[in-house]
Design an enzyme around this catalytic site. Structure first.
Site, mmCIF file in Angstrom:
data_model
loop_
_atom_site.group_PDB
_atom_site.id
_atom_site.type_symbol
_atom_site.label_atom_id
_atom_site.label_comp_id
_atom_site.label_asym_id
_atom_site.label_seq_id
_atom_site.Cartn_x
_atom_site.Cartn_y
_atom_site.Cartn_z
ATOM 1 N N ARG A 152 133.288 10.123 -56.703
ATOM 2 C CA ARG A 152 133.281 8.665 -56.673
ATOM 3 C C ARG A 152 133.853 8.140 -55.376
ATOM 4 O O ARG A 152 134.712 8.752 -54.766
ATOM 5 C CB ARG A 152 134.145 8.109 -57.809
ATOM 6 C CG ARG A 152 133.587 8.255 -59.192
ATOM 7 C CD ARG A 152 132.543 7.214 -59.541
ATOM 8 N NE ARG A 152 132.822 5.896 -59.030
ATOM 9 C CZ ARG A 152 133.372 4.892 -59.700
ATOM 10 N NH1 ARG A 152 133.718 5.052 -60.945
ATOM 11 N NH2 ARG A 152 133.553 3.716 -59.132
ATOM 12 N N ARG A 179 120.703 7.298 -44.670
ATOM 13 C CA ARG A 179 119.597 7.740 -43.819
ATOM 14 C C ARG A 179 120.031 7.870 -42.354
ATOM 15 O O ARG A 179 119.332 8.464 -41.546
ATOM 16 C CB ARG A 179 118.407 6.791 -43.942
ATOM 17 C CG ARG A 179 117.874 6.691 -45.360
ATOM 18 C CD ARG A 179 117.442 8.035 -45.904
ATOM 19 N NE ARG A 179 117.116 7.947 -47.319
ATOM 20 C CZ ARG A 179 117.473 8.841 -48.206
ATOM 21 N NH1 ARG A 179 118.158 9.888 -47.849
ATOM 22 N NH2 ARG A 179 117.144 8.712 -49.470
ATOM 23 N N CYS A 222 119.909 2.384 -55.143
ATOM 24 C CA CYS A 222 120.824 1.242 -55.152
ATOM 25 C C CYS A 222 120.614 0.435 -56.426
ATOM 26 O O CYS A 222 119.497 0.358 -56.944
ATOM 27 C CB CYS A 222 120.574 0.330 -53.951
ATOM 28 S SG CYS A 222 120.952 1.092 -52.383
ATOM 29 N N GLU A 244 126.001 -3.815 -59.716
ATOM 30 C CA GLU A 244 127.163 -3.532 -60.549
ATOM 31 C C GLU A 244 127.243 -4.599 -61.649
ATOM 32 O O GLU A 244 126.737 -5.711 -61.484
ATOM 33 C CB GLU A 244 128.428 -3.589 -59.667
ATOM 34 C CG GLU A 244 129.682 -3.170 -60.338
ATOM 35 C CD GLU A 244 129.776 -1.677 -60.607
ATOM 36 O OE1 GLU A 244 130.469 -1.323 -61.568
ATOM 37 O OE2 GLU A 244 129.168 -0.884 -59.874
ATOM 38 N N ARG A 298 130.048 0.601 -54.438
ATOM 39 C CA ARG A 298 130.533 1.808 -55.111
ATOM 40 C C ARG A 298 129.493 2.917 -54.975
ATOM 41 O O ARG A 298 128.288 2.650 -55.018
ATOM 42 C CB ARG A 298 130.778 1.526 -56.589
ATOM 43 C CG ARG A 298 131.942 0.604 -56.870
ATOM 44 C CD ARG A 298 132.028 0.328 -58.377
ATOM 45 N NE ARG A 298 133.196 -0.413 -58.753
ATOM 46 C CZ ARG A 298 133.273 -1.752 -58.748
ATOM 47 N NH1 ARG A 298 132.243 -2.490 -58.368
ATOM 48 N NH2 ARG A 298 134.382 -2.356 -59.129
ATOM 49 N N TYR A 339 138.639 5.727 -52.125
ATOM 50 C CA TYR A 339 138.664 4.278 -52.320
ATOM 51 C C TYR A 339 139.269 3.648 -51.069
ATOM 52 O O TYR A 339 140.407 3.970 -50.709
ATOM 53 C CB TYR A 339 139.470 3.916 -53.575
ATOM 54 C CG TYR A 339 138.777 4.407 -54.824
ATOM 55 C CD1 TYR A 339 137.859 3.602 -55.472
ATOM 56 C CD2 TYR A 339 138.998 5.685 -55.316
ATOM 57 C CE1 TYR A 339 137.185 4.058 -56.596
ATOM 58 C CE2 TYR A 339 138.330 6.151 -56.431
ATOM 59 C CZ TYR A 339 137.421 5.330 -57.066
ATOM 60 O OH TYR A 339 136.749 5.779 -58.169
ATOM 61 N N ARG A 350 141.274 2.392 -58.578
ATOM 62 C CA ARG A 350 141.823 3.631 -59.144
ATOM 63 C C ARG A 350 143.093 4.045 -58.414
ATOM 64 O O ARG A 350 143.130 5.071 -57.740
ATOM 65 C CB ARG A 350 140.781 4.754 -59.062
ATOM 66 C CG ARG A 350 139.576 4.628 -59.970
ATOM 67 C CD ARG A 350 139.897 4.615 -61.454
ATOM 68 N NE ARG A 350 140.650 5.750 -61.940
ATOM 69 C CZ ARG A 350 140.108 6.827 -62.493
ATOM 70 N NH1 ARG A 350 138.805 6.902 -62.663
ATOM 71 N NH2 ARG A 350 140.879 7.816 -62.907
#
Length: 120
Positions: A6, A62, A74, A77, A89, A107, A115
């Protein structure tokens, strides 16, 4: 074993340049910290908040040498009233022998608040 790696980053403004540069920064850090090769990646999902609309963040992948054939998608959210704004994210699905607790999730910027328990 397929593991999820993540990452998230917030951007300063909704512009193509900012979206692509910030996503590239996040991807490079995820790849470096987890020693990920493109051949080990099954797929990458990238989500954005409602206020990120100026470009597809997948464009950043890319720009990375050797990542041409990695499947990337893509998506939007969930729009949660208390959620972060201008947030990108990433969920990278990687074939690895690394134990789940040893995966380094990344993050950056204001996304570190998502987080704080994973901060190194």
């Amino acid at each position: 074993m397929i593991r999820g790696v993540r990452g998230a980053i917030t951007i300063r403004e909704n512009s193509e340049e900012e979206i692509v540069a910030s996503t590239k920064r996040l991807l490079v850090e995820m790849i470096k910290c987890n020693q990920i090769s493109p051949e080990s990646v099954a797929s990458v999902f990238i989500s954005v908040t409602d206020d990120v609309t100026a470009a597809f963040p997948a464009k950043a992948m890319r720009l990375l040498e050797g990542w041409t054939y990695v499947p990337v998608m893509c998506m939007k959210e969930m729009s949660v009233p208390t959620g972060l704004n201008l947030c990108i994210r990433v969920m990278m699905h990687v074939d690895t022998d690394v134990r789940q607790e040893n995966i380094e999730h990344i993050y950056l910027e204001d996304a570190i608040q998502l987080r704080p328990d994973l901060r190194k």
